[in-house]
Design a protein around this motif. Sequence first.
Motif, mmCIF file in Angstrom:
data_model
loop_
_atom_site.group_PDB
_atom_site.id
_atom_site.type_symbol
_atom_site.label_atom_id
_atom_site.label_comp_id
_atom_site.label_asym_id
_atom_site.label_seq_id
_atom_site.Cartn_x
_atom_site.Cartn_y
_atom_site.Cartn_z
ATOM 1 N N LEU A 8 0.818 6.573 10.592
ATOM 2 C CA LEU A 8 -0.458 5.425 11.763
ATOM 3 C C LEU A 8 -0.049 6.372 13.063
ATOM 4 N N HIS A 9 1.633 6.730 13.431
ATOM 5 C CA HIS A 9 2.169 7.226 14.478
ATOM 6 C C HIS A 9 1.645 8.561 14.650
ATOM 7 N N THR A 10 1.215 9.382 13.997
ATOM 8 C CA THR A 10 0.986 10.684 14.158
ATOM 9 C C THR A 10 -0.728 11.105 14.445
ATOM 10 N N ALA A 11 -1.224 10.186 14.253
ATOM 11 C CA ALA A 11 -2.992 9.946 14.044
ATOM 12 C C ALA A 11 -2.437 9.503 15.632
ATOM 13 N N ARG A 12 -1.387 8.261 16.596
ATOM 14 C CA ARG A 12 -1.170 8.087 17.671
ATOM 15 C C ARG A 12 -2.261 6.334 17.282
ATOM 16 N N VAL A 13 -2.457 5.957 16.145
ATOM 17 C CA VAL A 13 -2.912 4.274 16.130
ATOM 18 C C VAL A 13 -2.159 3.154 16.600
ATOM 19 N N ASP A 14 -0.977 3.827 16.223
ATOM 20 C CA ASP A 14 0.592 2.734 16.883
ATOM 21 C C ASP A 14 0.141 2.214 18.440
ATOM 22 N N GLN A 15 -1.101 3.083 19.034
ATOM 23 C CA GLN A 15 -0.413 3.189 20.967
ATOM 24 C C GLN A 15 -1.929 2.479 20.578
ATOM 25 N N ILE A 16 -2.613 2.291 19.783
ATOM 26 C CA ILE A 16 -4.288 1.577 20.205
ATOM 27 C C ILE A 16 -4.058 -0.597 19.143
ATOM 28 N N LEU A 17 -2.955 -0.316 18.486
ATOM 29 C CA LEU A 17 -3.481 -1.124 17.769
ATOM 30 C C LEU A 17 -1.912 -1.443 16.956
ATOM 31 N N PRO A 18 -1.452 -3.134 17.655
ATOM 32 C CA PRO A 18 -0.373 -3.869 17.180
ATOM 33 C C PRO A 18 0.411 -2.622 15.907
ATOM 34 N N VAL A 19 1.464 -2.265 15.395
ATOM 35 C CA VAL A 19 2.001 -1.969 13.852
ATOM 36 C C VAL A 19 3.285 -3.218 13.915
ATOM 37 N N VAL A 20 3.335 -3.495 13.444
ATOM 38 C CA VAL A 20 4.600 -4.021 13.211
ATOM 39 C C VAL A 20 4.966 -4.493 11.436
ATOM 40 N N ASP A 21 6.261 -5.087 11.705
ATOM 41 C CA ASP A 21 7.203 -5.514 10.355
ATOM 42 C C ASP A 21 7.560 -6.410 10.519
ATOM 43 N N THR A 22 7.744 -7.647 9.368
ATOM 44 C CA THR A 22 8.111 -8.783 9.891
ATOM 45 C C THR A 22 9.585 -8.391 9.275
ATOM 46 N N PRO A 81 7.560 3.598 5.150
ATOM 47 C CA PRO A 81 7.988 4.513 6.335
ATOM 48 C C PRO A 81 6.509 5.873 6.590
ATOM 49 N N ARG A 82 6.277 5.783 5.444
ATOM 50 C CA ARG A 82 5.366 7.036 5.065
ATOM 51 C C ARG A 82 4.260 6.842 5.725
ATOM 52 N N ILE A 83 3.640 5.927 5.864
ATOM 53 C CA ILE A 83 2.434 5.484 6.098
ATOM 54 C C ILE A 83 2.946 4.830 7.969
ATOM 55 N N ARG A 84 3.672 4.771 8.222
ATOM 56 C CA ARG A 84 4.206 4.447 9.745
ATOM 57 C C ARG A 84 4.371 5.824 10.289
ATOM 58 N N ARG A 85 4.100 6.780 9.136
ATOM 59 C CA ARG A 85 4.344 7.911 9.885
ATOM 60 C C ARG A 85 3.273 8.686 10.301
ATOM 61 N N CYS A 91 1.274 -1.176 -0.190
ATOM 62 C CA CYS A 91 -0.038 -0.138 -0.113
ATOM 63 C C CYS A 91 0.725 1.076 -0.012
ATOM 64 N N ARG A 92 0.312 2.569 -0.873
ATOM 65 C CA ARG A 92 1.173 3.123 -1.100
ATOM 66 C C ARG A 92 0.906 4.422 -0.269
ATOM 67 N N HIS A 93 -0.544 4.801 -0.241
ATOM 68 C CA HIS A 93 -1.599 5.495 0.857
ATOM 69 C C HIS A 93 -1.934 5.171 1.316
ATOM 70 N N ILE A 94 -2.501 6.034 2.391
ATOM 71 C CA ILE A 94 -3.847 6.151 3.366
ATOM 72 C C ILE A 94 -4.171 7.139 3.801
ATOM 73 N N ASP A 95 -5.522 7.482 4.258
ATOM 74 C CA ASP A 95 -5.916 8.414 4.635
ATOM 75 C C ASP A 95 -6.734 8.336 5.252
ATOM 76 N N ALA A 96 -6.950 10.218 6.293
ATOM 77 C CA ALA A 96 -8.319 9.441 7.642
ATOM 78 C C ALA A 96 -9.298 8.573 7.330
#
Length: 138
Positions: free
Chosen positions: A90-104, A84-88, A52-57
Motif C-alpha cells: 500500500l505504501h509503494t502504491a502510495r495508497v497511504d497518501q490517499i486514504l488512512p491506513v491505520v493499526d489498532t 507488514p507485507r500488505i502495508r509495504r 488478509c494475506r495478499h492484495i494485488d493491483a
Amino acid sequence: MTGPLASTPCTLPLVEVCLTEFDLACLPATGTVFDRLLALHPAQVVVDLSGCRHIDAAAIGLLLDVHRRLARADGVLTVRDPNPRIRRILHTARVDQILPVVDTAPSSPPGTLPAGHEPTPIPPTLLAHGRASVKVAH
C-alpha cells in the motif's frame, strides 16, 4: 434546467468489512459487496485487512474506486490492520497518501480506531451499525 448535484445524506455512521481474500479472483464478489454497502450511504467504511494475506493491483484499484465514490458523498474509507507485507504494498502504491491506513492498538476493542485516527464526526442519532465478511471459495 439542471442544478448542482444534491448530495445524499449518510444513513449509516460506520460499516466495517473484514476481508480475508482480496485479489483479482475474488474481485467480482467483493465489488458486489462494496456496491451494496455504498448504496446504504455510510459516513465511514473501515476495511479490516487483519486476516488478509495478499492484495494485488486489482484490489488496490477497487479500494481507490470505493474511496472516490465515498469521498463524493462526503464519506471516508479507512484501511485497518494490514500485515507488514500488505502495508509495504500500500505504501509503494502510495495508497497511504490517499486514504488512512491505520493499526489498532492491542488494547483497543474491536471496531475502534487508535488514538490520533478519530473517525469522521457522526450525527448523534445511530440508525444502524453493521459488519460484513467476504469469503470467496476458490
